[in-house]
Design a protein around this motif. Structure first.
Motif, PDB file in Angstrom:
ATOM      1  N   SER A 234       0.832  -1.202   0.000  1.00 19.91           N
ATOM      2  CA  SER A 234       0.000   0.000   0.000  1.00 19.91           C
ATOM      3  C   SER A 234       0.866   1.252   0.000  1.00 19.91           C
ATOM      4  O   SER A 234       1.932   1.290   0.612  1.00 19.91           O
ATOM      5  N   THR A 235       0.391   2.272  -0.702  1.00 22.62           N
ATOM      6  CA  THR A 235       1.002   3.595  -0.699  1.00 22.62           C
ATOM      7  C   THR A 235      -0.025   4.580  -0.167  1.00 22.62           C
ATOM      8  O   THR A 235      -1.202   4.532  -0.543  1.00 22.62           O
ATOM      9  N   TYR A 236       0.430   5.472   0.705  1.00 22.90           N
ATOM     10  CA  TYR A 236      -0.477   6.394   1.388  1.00 22.90           C
ATOM     11  C   TYR A 236      -0.131   7.832   1.017  1.00 22.90           C
ATOM     12  O   TYR A 236       1.041   8.231   1.037  1.00 22.90           O
ATOM     13  N   VAL A 237      -1.180   8.623   0.701  1.00 23.61           N
ATOM     14  CA  VAL A 237      -1.015  10.017   0.303  1.00 23.61           C
ATOM     15  C   VAL A 237      -1.781  10.896   1.280  1.00 23.61           C
ATOM     16  O   VAL A 237      -2.974  10.667   1.527  1.00 23.61           O
ATOM     17  N   SER A 238      -1.102  11.897   1.835  1.00 25.18           N
ATOM     18  CA  SER A 238      -1.752  12.787   2.799  1.00 25.18           C
ATOM     19  C   SER A 238      -2.598  13.830   2.086  1.00 25.18           C
ATOM     20  O   SER A 238      -2.416  14.102   0.897  1.00 25.18           O
ATOM     21  N   ALA A 239      -3.511  14.440   2.847  1.00 24.47           N
ATOM     22  CA  ALA A 239      -4.301  15.538   2.299  1.00 24.47           C
ATOM     23  C   ALA A 239      -3.420  16.759   2.073  1.00 24.47           C
ATOM     24  O   ALA A 239      -3.527  17.446   1.052  1.00 24.47           O
ATOM     25  N   SER A 240      -2.532  17.029   3.033  1.00 28.37           N
ATOM     26  CA  SER A 240      -1.608  18.163   2.925  1.00 28.37           C
ATOM     27  C   SER A 240      -0.532  18.015   3.989  1.00 28.37           C
ATOM     28  O   SER A 240      -0.669  17.247   4.946  1.00 28.37           O
ATOM     29  N   GLY A 241       0.550  18.753   3.810  1.00 29.09           N
ATOM     30  CA  GLY A 241       1.576  18.841   4.841  1.00 29.09           C
ATOM     31  C   GLY A 241       2.731  17.862   4.684  1.00 29.09           C
ATOM     32  O   GLY A 241       2.628  16.852   3.984  1.00 29.09           O
ATOM     33  N   ASP A 242       3.839  18.206   5.350  1.00 26.78           N
ATOM     34  CA  ASP A 242       5.036  17.374   5.356  1.00 26.78           C
ATOM     35  C   ASP A 242       4.971  16.421   6.547  1.00 26.78           C
ATOM     36  O   ASP A 242       5.159  16.822   7.692  1.00 26.78           O
ATOM     37  N   HIS A 243       4.717  15.156   6.263  1.00 29.38           N
ATOM     38  CA  HIS A 243       4.633  14.131   7.298  1.00 29.38           C
ATOM     39  C   HIS A 243       5.732  13.077   7.126  1.00 29.38           C
ATOM     40  O   HIS A 243       5.591  11.951   7.604  1.00 29.38           O
ATOM     41  N   THR A 244       6.811  13.451   6.454  1.00 28.24           N
ATOM     42  CA  THR A 244       7.843  12.463   6.146  1.00 28.24           C
ATOM     43  C   THR A 244       8.477  11.876   7.403  1.00 28.24           C
ATOM     44  O   THR A 244       8.931  10.732   7.393  1.00 28.24           O
ATOM     45  N   ALA A 245       8.523  12.646   8.498  1.00 29.69           N
ATOM     46  CA  ALA A 245       9.120  12.145   9.741  1.00 29.69           C
ATOM     47  C   ALA A 245       8.076  11.653  10.737  1.00 29.69           C
ATOM     48  O   ALA A 245       8.440  11.160  11.812  1.00 29.69           O
ATOM     49  N   ALA A 246       6.809  11.753  10.392  1.00 32.71           N
ATOM     50  CA  ALA A 246       5.738  11.392  11.326  1.00 32.71           C
ATOM     51  C   ALA A 246       5.618   9.884  11.479  1.00 32.71           C
ATOM     52  O   ALA A 246       5.758   9.137  10.498  1.00 32.71           O
ATOM     53  N   ARG A 247       5.331   9.452  12.690  1.00 31.87           N
ATOM     54  CA  ARG A 247       5.132   8.025  12.936  1.00 31.87           C
ATOM     55  C   ARG A 247       3.971   7.498  12.098  1.00 31.87           C
ATOM     56  O   ARG A 247       4.032   6.409  11.537  1.00 31.87           O
ATOM     57  N   THR A 248       2.922   8.288  11.992  1.00 30.33           N
ATOM     58  CA  THR A 248       1.770   7.942  11.174  1.00 30.33           C
ATOM     59  C   THR A 248       1.074   9.232  10.770  1.00 30.33           C
ATOM     60  O   THR A 248       1.375  10.309  11.294  1.00 30.33           O
ATOM     61  N   PHE A 249       0.166   9.146   9.826  1.00 30.97           N
ATOM     62  CA  PHE A 249      -0.654  10.307   9.461  1.00 30.97           C
ATOM     63  C   PHE A 249      -1.931   9.792   8.814  1.00 30.97           C
ATOM     64  O   PHE A 249      -2.023   8.630   8.408  1.00 30.97           O
ATOM     65  N   GLU A 250      -2.914  10.674   8.733  1.00 31.45           N
ATOM     66  CA  GLU A 250      -4.187  10.300   8.129  1.00 31.45           C
ATOM     67  C   GLU A 250      -4.060  10.335   6.611  1.00 31.45           C
ATOM     68  O   GLU A 250      -3.649  11.342   6.039  1.00 31.45           O
ATOM     69  N   SER A 251      -4.413   9.238   5.984  1.00 31.56           N
ATOM     70  CA  SER A 251      -4.271   9.135   4.539  1.00 31.56           C
ATOM     71  C   SER A 251      -5.541   9.590   3.837  1.00 31.56           C
ATOM     72  O   SER A 251      -6.645   9.171   4.189  1.00 31.56           O
ATOM     73  N   ALA A 252      -5.361  10.461   2.841  1.00 28.72           N
ATOM     74  CA  ALA A 252      -6.492  10.896   2.027  1.00 28.72           C
ATOM     75  C   ALA A 252      -6.687  10.004   0.812  1.00 28.72           C
ATOM     76  O   ALA A 252      -7.759   9.983   0.202  1.00 28.72           O
ATOM     77  N   LEU A 253      -5.635   9.242   0.449  1.00 26.53           N
ATOM     78  CA  LEU A 253      -5.694   8.363  -0.714  1.00 26.53           C
ATOM     79  C   LEU A 253      -4.771   7.183  -0.458  1.00 26.53           C
ATOM     80  O   LEU A 253      -3.633   7.358  -0.004  1.00 26.53           O
ATOM     81  N   THR A 254      -5.250   5.987  -0.750  1.00 26.71           N
ATOM     82  CA  THR A 254      -4.429   4.781  -0.643  1.00 26.71           C
ATOM     83  C   THR A 254      -4.421   4.070  -1.992  1.00 26.71           C
ATOM     84  O   THR A 254      -5.482   3.833  -2.580  1.00 26.71           O
ATOM     85  N   THR A 255      -3.234   3.744  -2.483  1.00 25.29           N
ATOM     86  CA  THR A 255      -3.103   3.064  -3.770  1.00 25.29           C
ATOM     87  C   THR A 255      -2.117   1.901  -3.613  1.00 25.29           C
ATOM     88  O   THR A 255      -1.600   1.655  -2.530  1.00 25.29           O
TER      89      THR A 255
END
Length: 475
Positions: A234-255
């Motif tokens: 799975s690949t996860y795309v955020s709605a906005s923002g730099d989350h490259t160092a985040a443990r997790t984030f809310e995904s707006a799109l999964t492919t």
């Protein structure tokens, strides 16, 4: 009508280490670095306006030699010996081994619009978003580096931040393993259209058993995407923002797609080697459960790792929808074979399983294909691989009854091709994938418990295919 493609770039020389290198189609431009260590040359920036030229660096070096006091030189010499020079054990000077970069993961790239399926393949574009992808290296090593591609882009690709980490589960990564990826000392990189960039080495050990997260942050619009449509994770795309160092984030799109990430190199053991699996969606992993590593190439990698001995990694060069003879989903197999197999350092053998899409789409709409044409395509690939010193193992084409591809005419083509694979002696060895999955009561079909829809193997079918491969081929 066959669609032409931009010439494919050759793979990078992964034995070369260090900083970003921008690779033009067809060649690599090299410039001398300002200094050398006992580990060999450290490559500077190589184009794209991303650093001083070799001439500027040489002038800077000469200027420093004229004005610097001797004490400074002694101090610099001491630091160089400590950081980059050979270790001293008693009276013996033991040089540090040079890095041995091998591709431990690759993803064949294709344009966002390809062949006659432009609308279907129109990929996304990113702006002020984070894309987190997961890949499984099939070789172990203490450090890694990334290869990012803007091969099919029409504008410079700008990445503001790139980070890697080890996966925990789902979108979640282990914060203790987050590492910034740098390019020529910078945290951001701009890749011109048609070019590829290699990162600096990242001190993150991989063992071949865990997924590596690769997180990209796009501030500016990414433009036309260079991608791999059907990945295994799975690949996860955020709605906005730099989350490259985040443990997790809310995904707006999964492919299941991979964007711009074409390879991950590992500083591998010096006796390591690779086998490439070259094919279409059956090799790419369509039909297998996402995020589980159950495609037949992944299963083969697991078997090779469990066997022990000299490390043998597996490069999955499958591309869903790909054809051997005609462009469609990405460049035709006969064209991309150079980029995805022959140009990859460390590949000693290739398993060829391609042609079912040529057969299944043969007809008035896209042109009739004959068994002789497919066989001729195989012979050309065999000749090119052997010219590079590779062994070539032929996989028989698996059954397709129950899928729309199946017609009596298409089945006759498949059987004719398989007869040649088994009996002509063209390959160094034959891997009988058909025998591994076919229904004994109905040889035109895959056993129902081994397929998702008559063409693609499910997890159990992929395991059968992997188990049909004799590991003694790599002894």
């Amino acid at each position: 009508m066959e669609r032409s493609h931009t010439p494919l770039p050759r793979a990078l020389g992964p034995e070369e280490g260090g900083s970003v290198r921008i690779v033009e189609l067809g060649h690599v431009r090299k410039k001398p670095h300002a200094s050398r260590s006992s580990r060999g040359p450290i490559l500077p920036d190589e184009g794209g306006g991303m650093g001083p030229s070799g001439e500027v660096m040489e002038r800077q070096r000469r200027s420093s030699r004229v004005g610097a006091p001797r004490g400074v030189f002694r101090a610099l010499l001491t630091v160089a010996c400590v950081l980059g020079g050979p270790r001293v054990e008693g009276q013996e000077r033991v040089p540090l081994p040079p890095p041995f970069w091998l591709p431990a993961f690759t993803a064949p790239m294709h344009p966002s619009a390809s062949g006659a399926r432009a609308a279907e393949l129109a990929g996304p574009s990113f702006r002020a978003q984070t894309v987190r992808m997961f890949v499984r290296p099939t070789l172990a090593g203490p450090r890694l580096r990334l290869v990012l591609s803007n091969q099919y882009g029409t504008q410079p690709l700008r990445l503001e931040a790139v980070r890697v980490a080890l996966r925990v589960s789902g979108i979640t990564i282990d914060p203790a393993t987050v590492r910034e990826v740098r390019f020529a000392g910078a945290a951001s990189v701009s890749i011109p259209p048609g070019r590829t960039a290699v990162s600096e080495a990242v001190e993150l050990a991989v063992d071949g058993q865990r997924d590596v997260a690769v997180s990209l942050y796009f501030l500016e619009r990414s433009g036309a995407v260079t991608w791999h449509l059907q990945g295994a994770n799975s690949t996860y795309v955020s709605a906005s923002g730099d989350h490259t160092a985040a443990r997790t984030f809310e995904s707006a799109l999964t492919t299941r797609s991979l964007y711009f990430l074409t390879a991950l190199h590992v500083d591998a053991a010096h006796d390591a080697s690779l086998v490439a699996t070259f094919g279409d969606s059956i090799t790419d992993g369509a039909g297998s459960t996402v995020d589980t590593g159950r495609s037949w190439p992944a299963r083969l990698a697991q078997r090779l790792a469990a066997r022990g001995g000299k490390p043998v990694g597996v490069l999955n060069a499958g591309l869903s929808g790909n054809r051997l003879l005609k462009d469609d989903y990405g460049p035709k197999g006969s064209q991309r074979f150079e980029r995805d197999v022959l140009a990859q350092r460390g590949v000693k053998a290739v398993i060829l399983l391609e042609g079912i899409n040529d057969i299944g789409r043969s007809g008035p709409a896209s042109g009739a294909v004959t068994a002789a044409q497919i066989i001729q395509g195989y012979e050309q690939l065999i000749q090119r691989a052997r010219a590079k010193g590779l062994k070539v193992y032929g996989g028989t084409l698996t059954p397709m009854q129950g899928h729309p591809y199946f017609t009596p005419e298409h089945e006759a083509l498949r059987e004719a091709v398989n007869q040649w694979i088994r009996g002509a002696g063209g390959f160094d060895a034959v891997i009988d994938f058909e025998a591994a999955v076919r229904d004994p009561a109905n040889p035109d079909a895959i056993r129902k418990e081994l397929t998702v829809e008559g063409l693609h193997p499910n997890d159990a079918g992929a395991e059968r295919m992997a188990n049909a491969i004799d590991l003694r081929l790599w002894e």
